[in-house]
Design a protein around this motif. Structure first.
Motif, PDB file in Angstrom:
ATOM      1  N   PRO A 189     -23.077  49.272  -3.282  1.00  0.00           N
ATOM      2  CA  PRO A 189     -22.143  48.141  -3.258  1.00  0.00           C
ATOM      3  C   PRO A 189     -22.391  47.123  -4.374  1.00  0.00           C
ATOM      4  O   PRO A 189     -21.444  46.666  -5.018  1.00  0.00           O
ATOM      5  CB  PRO A 189     -22.378  47.531  -1.876  1.00  0.00           C
ATOM      6  N   GLN A 190     -23.650  46.774  -4.635  1.00  0.00           N
ATOM      7  CA  GLN A 190     -23.939  45.817  -5.699  1.00  0.00           C
ATOM      8  C   GLN A 190     -23.634  46.418  -7.066  1.00  0.00           C
ATOM      9  O   GLN A 190     -23.038  45.769  -7.931  1.00  0.00           O
ATOM     10  CB  GLN A 190     -25.405  45.374  -5.635  1.00  0.00           C
ATOM     11  N   GLY A 191     -24.031  47.654  -7.268  1.00  0.00           N
ATOM     12  CA  GLY A 191     -23.781  48.313  -8.549  1.00  0.00           C
ATOM     13  C   GLY A 191     -22.301  48.456  -8.848  1.00  0.00           C
ATOM     14  O   GLY A 191     -21.866  48.291  -9.999  1.00  0.00           O
ATOM     15  N   ARG A 192     -21.512  48.758  -7.814  1.00  0.00           N
ATOM     16  CA  ARG A 192     -20.064  48.880  -8.027  1.00  0.00           C
ATOM     17  C   ARG A 192     -19.434  47.521  -8.311  1.00  0.00           C
ATOM     18  O   ARG A 192     -18.451  47.420  -9.053  1.00  0.00           O
ATOM     19  CB  ARG A 192     -19.404  49.551  -6.822  1.00  0.00           C
ATOM     20  N   GLY A 193     -20.011  46.477  -7.722  1.00  0.00           N
ATOM     21  CA  GLY A 193     -19.526  45.142  -8.040  1.00  0.00           C
ATOM     22  C   GLY A 193     -19.769  44.788  -9.502  1.00  0.00           C
ATOM     23  O   GLY A 193     -18.889  44.242 -10.178  1.00  0.00           O
ATOM     24  N   VAL A 194     -20.958  45.095  -9.995  1.00  0.00           N
ATOM     25  CA  VAL A 194     -21.260  44.851 -11.409  1.00  0.00           C
ATOM     26  C   VAL A 194     -20.362  45.722 -12.278  1.00  0.00           C
ATOM     27  O   VAL A 194     -19.824  45.272 -13.303  1.00  0.00           O
ATOM     28  CB  VAL A 194     -22.744  45.131 -11.693  1.00  0.00           C
ATOM     29  N   MET A 195     -20.192  46.986 -11.883  1.00  0.00           N
ATOM     30  CA  MET A 195     -19.367  47.916 -12.658  1.00  0.00           C
ATOM     31  C   MET A 195     -17.939  47.416 -12.801  1.00  0.00           C
ATOM     32  O   MET A 195     -17.300  47.596 -13.849  1.00  0.00           O
ATOM     33  CB  MET A 195     -19.381  49.291 -11.996  1.00  0.00           C
ATOM     34  N   SER A 196     -17.414  46.763 -11.761  1.00  0.00           N
ATOM     35  CA  SER A 196     -16.043  46.260 -11.841  1.00  0.00           C
ATOM     36  C   SER A 196     -15.883  45.265 -12.987  1.00  0.00           C
ATOM     37  O   SER A 196     -14.811  45.182 -13.601  1.00  0.00           O
ATOM     38  CB  SER A 196     -15.639  45.618 -10.513  1.00  0.00           C
ATOM     39  N   GLY A 197     -16.958  44.520 -13.290  1.00  0.00           N
ATOM     40  CA  GLY A 197     -16.911  43.597 -14.412  1.00  0.00           C
ATOM     41  C   GLY A 197     -16.805  44.301 -15.742  1.00  0.00           C
ATOM     42  O   GLY A 197     -16.210  43.773 -16.695  1.00  0.00           O
ATOM     43  N   PHE A 198     -17.359  45.497 -15.852  1.00  0.00           N
ATOM     44  CA  PHE A 198     -17.217  46.287 -17.069  1.00  0.00           C
ATOM     45  C   PHE A 198     -15.863  46.982 -17.124  1.00  0.00           C
ATOM     46  O   PHE A 198     -15.249  47.096 -18.189  1.00  0.00           O
ATOM     47  CB  PHE A 198     -18.350  47.310 -17.168  1.00  0.00           C
ATOM     48  N   LEU A 199     -15.378  47.444 -15.975  1.00  0.00           N
ATOM     49  CA  LEU A 199     -14.073  48.106 -15.945  1.00  0.00           C
ATOM     50  C   LEU A 199     -12.959  47.156 -16.356  1.00  0.00           C
ATOM     51  O   LEU A 199     -11.909  47.594 -16.844  1.00  0.00           O
ATOM     52  CB  LEU A 199     -13.801  48.661 -14.546  1.00  0.00           C
TER      53      LEU A 199
END
Length: 456
Positions: free
Chosen positions: A51-61
């Motif tokens: 969940p945390q990693g996907r949250g950070v990833m959304s910032g890159f997406l």
């Protein structure tokens, strides 16, 4: 009152930081490190996509000049969720996956990595990424020991890695406003900094259960001790909250995992706290039953060489025994609203209190007035991942560079050690060791790593 020399140094340092952040024009960009970046996009891989990693990833997406091209996680449900997120963004099925992060670092076409693994994997993965010359966005906190932090810093500096720490409050308006006001002397000479965050949770199931489907448990454990899988260790279940956050095999608990955020803001507001010897002492409550064994309540005092003090405390998060450690009535009376985290700067002529979503001061105009002509602007970032990507391109330091990040993480380690040793400690920030305290210095060392996951 600051001396002219200190002010000149302050102005020079902040002008350099402002340039790095984009506050001043940037006219030079450098080739990306990846060898095959289509359309000059920064190619990013995400290691750890819970969940945390996907949250950070959304910032890159959300960045048009970035392409997320690979994901790695030893828990297949995490990978599946991340793949769905990436494919929904790009409307294709091009993203590649692996259970083992090493498959990411072998690729020459990856410019940067986002690392959001469980805490005990942060430095091992980041260290391997630095050796592979990958720029990195590393979730907080950093290492399980100060020596781990130092090792990562050494390799990042050696290979000129662009490093961004996941202390994203530096990219939020309210924290920038608070720190800029404090550093420009709007509340006069600083006297004390008050810091608080959510404490660790107690309890946690110790029931041994089968490893969840899709989890490579040996790889998830990695360098940590080999122990049976217990209910809720990796993720929340109907019977238990997630416990690895609060288990000392894998983390320091929220004294670091949450606390690094408000402590980093304290450091940003007074970086000179690392200029000379300091004392630190604390007390706290550490559970002796259940899966969770990190501090559920604490009070830590720092006394810095310039006379400023810092008081650091943990707010209730499931530990409800009556205790003066969890009585925040004094700060509630002074600052009004107290949420589960915050940083408050106390000066000779006023105070500034900041948390996510709010910044207040006394007098009120301290944070309400815009920057004055004679004041010095602070490095500005409005989006943490965007700032990182811009710095990957410009090769200028990110808003949370490795040096500041290690210092913030050290404050967490010192707090945890003060609570566990329950006696005053003297710390030399230049040598990064305790003064005349062999036992405390032994606790700075890298923990024993399980084979074959030792550092190379």
């Amino acid at each position: 009152m600051k001396t002219p020399l200190n002010r000149r140094r302050f102005i020079r340092q902040n002008l350099l930081l402002a340039a790095a952040a984009g506050a001043l024009p940037q006219v030079v960009t450098f080739p990306l490190r990846g060898q095959a970046a289509p359309n000059n996009k920064v190619q990013v891989a995400c290691i750890g996509v819970g969940p945390q990693g996907r949250g950070v990833m959304s910032g890159f997406l959300s960045q048009n000049d970035v392409r997320v091209i690979m994901l790695a996680d030893p828990f297949k449900p995490n990978l599946d969720a991340a793949v769905q997120q990436v494919n929904a963004k790009y409307q294709d099925n091009a993203v590649q996956t692996a259970a083992d992060y090493r498959a990411v670092l072998e690729r020459k076409d990856i410019d940067a990595v986002s690392i959001a693994t469980p805490d005990h994997w942060h430095v091992p993965v980041a260290l391997a990424a630095a050796k592979a010359k990958k720029d990195m966005y590393l979730e907080k906190p950093m290492g399980l020991s100060i020596e781990e932090d130092q090792l990562l810093r050494r390799w990042c500096q050696k290979n000129k890695i662009i490093f961004q720490f996941g202390t994203q409050q530096r990219s939020s308006r309210e924290f920038h406003t608070a720190v800029q006001a404090v550093r420009n002397g709007r509340i006069g000479r600083l006297r004390q900094i008050n810091v608080w965050c959510s404490a660790s949770r107690p309890g946690g199931s110790t029931e041994v259960v089968p490893v969840p489907a899709g989890l490579d448990y040996d790889l998830w454990l990695g360098p940590a001790p080999l122990t049976p899988y217990t209910e809720g260790k990796v993720c929340d279940t109907p019977k238990s909250h997630k416990t690895w956050w609060f288990n000392y095999d894998y983390a320091l608990g929220f004294i670091a995992g949450w606390g690094v955020h408000p402590l980093d803001i304290a450091l940003w507001g007074m970086p000179e706290m690392m200029a000379g010897p300091m004392t630190v002492e604390g007390q706290g409550v550490i559970p002796t039953t259940g899966a969770c064994n990190t501090a559920v309540a604490w009070e830590v005092w720092f006394a810095f060489a310039n006379g400023v003090k810092l008081r650091y405390r943990g707010t209730k998060n499931g530990y409800n025994d009556p205790s003066p450690l969890t009585d925040f009535s004094d700060w509630q009376q002074r600052y009004g609203k107290i949420v589960d985290h915050g940083t408050a700067f106390e000066g000779e002529s006023g105070w500034v209190h900041v948390y996510r979503g709010g910044v207040f001061s006394q007098p009120e105009n301290v944070v309400q007035e815009p920057l004055r002509p004679q004041e010095t602007p602070l490095y500005r970032s409005t989006h943490h991942q965007r700032n990182f990507i811009e710095c990957v391109r410009s090769r200028q330091p990110a808003i949370c560079p490795i040096e500041d990040s290690v210092h913030a993480d050290i404050l967490c380690h010192l707090s945890d050690l003060a609570v566990r040793l329950n006696r005053p400690l003297r710390w030399d920030p230049r040598k990064e060791q305790f003064l005349q305290d062999a036992e405390a210095n032994r606790r700075l060392k890298i923990r024993s790593k399980r084979k074959p996951y030792q550092f190379a």
